[in-house]
Motif scaffolding. Structure first.
Motif, PDB file in Angstrom:
ATOM      1  N   VAL A   1      -0.775 -11.870  -3.508  1.00  0.00           N
ATOM      2  CA  VAL A   1      -0.863 -12.312  -2.110  1.00  0.00           C
ATOM      3  C   VAL A   1      -1.582 -13.649  -2.090  1.00  0.00           C
ATOM      4  CG1 VAL A   1      -1.454 -11.621   0.230  1.00  0.00           C
ATOM      5  CG2 VAL A   1      -1.133  -9.872  -1.539  1.00  0.00           C
ATOM      6  N   LEU A   2      -0.929 -14.675  -1.548  1.00  0.00           N
ATOM      7  CA  LEU A   2      -1.444 -16.028  -1.586  1.00  0.00           C
ATOM      8  C   LEU A   2      -1.808 -16.499  -0.182  1.00  0.00           C
ATOM      9  CD1 LEU A   2       1.222 -17.510  -4.027  1.00  0.00           C
ATOM     10  CD2 LEU A   2      -0.986 -16.447  -4.576  1.00  0.00           C
ATOM     11  N   GLY A   3      -3.056 -16.936  -0.037  1.00  0.00           N
ATOM     12  CA  GLY A   3      -3.528 -17.426   1.245  1.00  0.00           C
ATOM     13  C   GLY A   3      -4.043 -18.843   1.151  1.00  0.00           C
ATOM     14  N   SER A   4      -4.492 -19.372   2.268  1.00  0.00           N
ATOM     15  CA  SER A   4      -4.977 -20.751   2.315  1.00  0.00           C
ATOM     16  C   SER A   4      -6.332 -20.902   1.642  1.00  0.00           C
ATOM     17  CB  SER A   4      -5.065 -21.219   3.773  1.00  0.00           C
ATOM     18  OG  SER A   4      -5.958 -20.381   4.515  1.00  0.00           O
ATOM     19  N   ALA A   5      -7.052 -19.793   1.457  1.00  0.00           N
ATOM     20  CA  ALA A   5      -8.379 -19.862   0.848  1.00  0.00           C
ATOM     21  C   ALA A   5      -8.437 -19.221  -0.529  1.00  0.00           C
ATOM     22  CB  ALA A   5      -9.415 -19.196   1.763  1.00  0.00           C
ATOM     23  N   ALA A   6      -7.623 -18.194  -0.749  1.00  0.00           N
ATOM     24  CA  ALA A   6      -7.680 -17.466  -2.020  1.00  0.00           C
ATOM     25  C   ALA A   6      -6.429 -16.619  -2.173  1.00  0.00           C
ATOM     26  CB  ALA A   6      -8.932 -16.579  -2.068  1.00  0.00           C
ATOM     27  N   GLY A   7      -6.282 -16.082  -3.383  1.00  0.00           N
ATOM     28  CA  GLY A   7      -5.193 -15.158  -3.654  1.00  0.00           C
ATOM     29  C   GLY A   7      -5.732 -13.855  -4.202  1.00  0.00           C
ATOM     30  N   TYR A   8      -4.938 -12.794  -4.071  1.00  0.00           N
ATOM     31  CA  TYR A   8      -5.318 -11.473  -4.581  1.00  0.00           C
ATOM     32  C   TYR A   8      -4.175 -10.958  -5.443  1.00  0.00           C
ATOM     33  CZ  TYR A   8      -6.200  -6.385  -4.497  1.00  0.00           C
ATOM     34  OH  TYR A   8      -6.399  -5.068  -4.830  1.00  0.00           O
ATOM     35  N   VAL A   9      -4.490 -10.536  -6.656  1.00  0.00           N
ATOM     36  CA  VAL A   9      -3.485 -10.009  -7.578  1.00  0.00           C
ATOM     37  C   VAL A   9      -3.925  -8.637  -8.041  1.00  0.00           C
ATOM     38  CG1 VAL A   9      -2.277 -10.335  -9.767  1.00  0.00           C
ATOM     39  CG2 VAL A   9      -2.826 -12.311  -8.342  1.00  0.00           C
ATOM     40  N   LYS A  10      -3.001  -7.681  -7.957  1.00  0.00           N
ATOM     41  CA  LYS A  10      -3.313  -6.298  -8.345  1.00  0.00           C
ATOM     42  C   LYS A  10      -2.176  -5.742  -9.176  1.00  0.00           C
ATOM     43  CE  LYS A  10      -5.349  -2.175  -8.039  1.00  0.00           C
ATOM     44  NZ  LYS A  10      -4.488  -1.509  -9.052  1.00  0.00           N
ATOM     45  N   HIS A  11      -2.490  -5.225 -10.361  1.00  0.00           N
ATOM     46  CA  HIS A  11      -1.516  -4.580 -11.222  1.00  0.00           C
ATOM     47  C   HIS A  11      -1.666  -3.066 -11.146  1.00  0.00           C
ATOM     48  CE1 HIS A  11      -1.369  -8.641 -12.949  1.00  0.00           C
ATOM     49  NE2 HIS A  11      -0.205  -8.302 -13.473  1.00  0.00           N
ATOM     50  N   GLY A  12      -0.604  -2.376 -11.539  1.00  0.00           N
ATOM     51  CA  GLY A  12      -0.658  -0.921 -11.636  1.00  0.00           C
ATOM     52  C   GLY A  12      -0.357  -0.220 -10.332  1.00  0.00           C
ATOM     53  N   LEU A  13       0.027   1.060 -10.443  1.00  0.00           N
ATOM     54  CA  LEU A  13       0.361   1.868  -9.272  1.00  0.00           C
ATOM     55  C   LEU A  13      -0.800   2.763  -8.866  1.00  0.00           C
ATOM     56  CD1 LEU A  13       4.013   3.085 -10.001  1.00  0.00           C
ATOM     57  CD2 LEU A  13       3.284   1.466  -8.238  1.00  0.00           C
ATOM     58  N   ASP A  14      -0.883   3.029  -7.593  1.00  0.00           N
ATOM     59  CA  ASP A  14      -1.827   4.009  -7.069  1.00  0.00           C
ATOM     60  C   ASP A  14      -1.710   5.303  -7.886  1.00  0.00           C
ATOM     61  OD1 ASP A  14      -3.280   5.061  -4.296  1.00  0.00           O
ATOM     62  OD2 ASP A  14      -2.001   6.565  -5.222  1.00  0.00           O
ATOM     63  N   PRO A  15      -2.832   5.963  -8.216  1.00  0.00           N
ATOM     64  CA  PRO A  15      -2.780   7.136  -9.103  1.00  0.00           C
ATOM     65  C   PRO A  15      -2.372   8.436  -8.436  1.00  0.00           C
ATOM     66  CG  PRO A  15      -5.046   6.697  -8.472  1.00  0.00           C
ATOM     67  CD  PRO A  15      -4.220   5.570  -7.887  1.00  0.00           C
ATOM     68  N   GLN A  16      -2.208   8.465  -7.125  1.00  0.00           N
ATOM     69  CA  GLN A  16      -2.057   9.751  -6.449  1.00  0.00           C
ATOM     70  C   GLN A  16      -0.762  10.479  -6.799  1.00  0.00           C
ATOM     71  OE1 GLN A  16      -3.914   9.716  -2.194  1.00  0.00           O
ATOM     72  NE2 GLN A  16      -3.230   7.637  -2.627  1.00  0.00           N
ATOM     73  N   GLU A  17       0.362   9.750  -6.888  1.00  0.00           N
ATOM     74  CA  GLU A  17       1.605  10.422  -7.234  1.00  0.00           C
ATOM     75  C   GLU A  17       1.514  11.039  -8.631  1.00  0.00           C
ATOM     76  OE1 GLU A  17       6.394   9.640  -7.951  1.00  0.00           O
ATOM     77  OE2 GLU A  17       5.218   8.153  -6.837  1.00  0.00           O
ATOM     78  N   ALA A  18       0.991  10.289  -9.591  1.00  0.00           N
ATOM     79  CA  ALA A  18       0.868  10.818 -10.951  1.00  0.00           C
ATOM     80  C   ALA A  18      -0.044  12.041 -10.972  1.00  0.00           C
ATOM     81  CB  ALA A  18       0.336   9.743 -11.881  1.00  0.00           C
TER      82      ALA A  18
END
Length: 363
Positions: A250-267
């Motif tokens: 997610v790219l914004g005017s001030a910073a970006g956020y990067v997240k790898h991997g899936l939420d653990p709940q389904e597993a």
């Protein structure tokens, strides 16, 4: 509105993947709800359900539920996609509130017809969009709301898998009535999340492909949205991704956020772990936290880690119980699901015609 006191009795239609892995365990874990009846004609699935939920009753078809509608308080539909609309319609006509797994219908028009029927009869109708309670989505929602990225300019969301071999079944069928393929399956999740975060889409462009030999339905899909507020969403859903990309970038005017991997709940649910039992639910290790920053790749140490919010699928059914008892709005409405279907229909048209599709802005 249903009074407080005894648990609300739930009839669950379908005990395949959705019913057995998601709905039944989450219903059983929710204060104020009780899994009363499971509709399945499969002896094996009945044994599976009976082993985990002793005392649960069974029915061979939904029609058996309508015959004793006064002994139930909610119907949950986790059967194949093509059955969602007819079963939901029958349940509402029998005077029963309804939760439907996504996609609620094959078209936005059908979804709105169901919503109108529910409103006319004063009954709850909600759609199970559980990915709103993924750990990464809750974290991103918090960052966006707090303005930590500045003005968001581009949202990249990937729900990618590496499944080069077909599994078979209706989800991979190309028959239109089955509502199979990833556009309506995983696409329902990534589109819903984009609309929740950034509001209505006014322009849709999509590419859908059938990559695997023998496959009939799309298994590699890309959707580009332009939101009314100017944010652009790039959404990927694939079963043919040999190297998985970040879940969110997610790219914004001030910073970006990067997240790898899936939420653990389904597993965890697939492995038999249950909310309220054992370790804290929905929590992931620090090694999987996303990173926020600017000017350098997170893979080379750029930015700083952001603690991931715990995932919270149980919140959905807690919200359903509250809505039934207090007469409040459900956690996901049928009209929200219809808005997502507007986008999915436009994406299907865009992929077929090779052009971008303009959507009417619904304020």
């Amino acid at each position: 509105m249903t009074g407080t006191g005894t648990p609300l009795r739930v009839g669950l239609v379908g005990y395949g993947l959705a019913g057995s892995v998601f709905h039944a365990p989450l219903i059983a874990a929710t204060d104020g709800l009780a899994l009363d009846t499971v509709v399945t004609s499969s002896p094996e699935r009945r044994e599976q359900a009976r082993a985990e939920f002793p005392g649960v009753r069974f029915a061979a078809s939904p029609d058996e539920l309508w015959q004793r509608a006064d002994s139930l308080d909610l119907i949950v539909i986790a059967s194949p996609n093509k059955t969602h609309v007819p079963i939901a319609t029958a349940a509402l006509k029998a005077g029963l509130p309804v939760v439907v797994d996504k996609p609620v219908a094959g078209s936005a028009a059908e979804a709105r017809e169901l919503a109108t029927l529910a409103e006319e009869r004063g009954l709850l109708l909600s759609v199970f969009q559980n990915r709103r309670w993924d750990n990464d989505f809750l974290t991103l929602s918090r960052l966006v709301a707090a303005g930590e990225l500045g003005d968001v300019q581009r949202f990249e969301s990937r729900f990618e898998r590496w499944r080069p071999q077909l599994k078979g079944g209706w989800r991979e069928s190309g028959a239109a009535e089955e509502i199979g393929g990833l556009l309506y399956d995983l696409g329902s999740h990534v589109v819903d999340q984009a609309l929740v975060l950034f509001g209505p889409a006014v322009r849709v462009y999509a590419e859908t492909d059938v990559r695997r030999p023998g496959a009939e339905a799309d298994d590699d899909t890309f959707i580009a949205l332009t939101h009314a507020n100017g944010v652009r969403s790039h959404l990927y859903a694939s079963a043919t991704t040999a190297q998985l990309g970040p879940r969110f970038r997610v790219l914004g005017s001030a910073a970006g956020y990067v997240k790898h991997g899936l939420d653990p709940q389904e597993a965890d649910l697939r492995a038999g772990r249950r909310p309220g039992r054992g370790p804290a639910w929905g929590v992931e290790p620090e090694s999987l936290w996303g990173r926020i920053g600017a000017g350098e790749s997170p893979l080379t140490g750029g930015g700083h880690p952001v603690e991931t919010e715990p995932g919270d699928y149980p919140a959905y059914y807690a919200g359903i119980a509250t809505a039934l008892r207090e007469g409040t709005a459900p956690p996901v409405t049928a009209h929200e699901a219809a808005a997502a279907l507007d986008v999915l229909e436009a994406a299907r048209r865009s992929a077929r015609e090779g052009t971008a599709v303009t959507l009417e802005f619904r304020s």
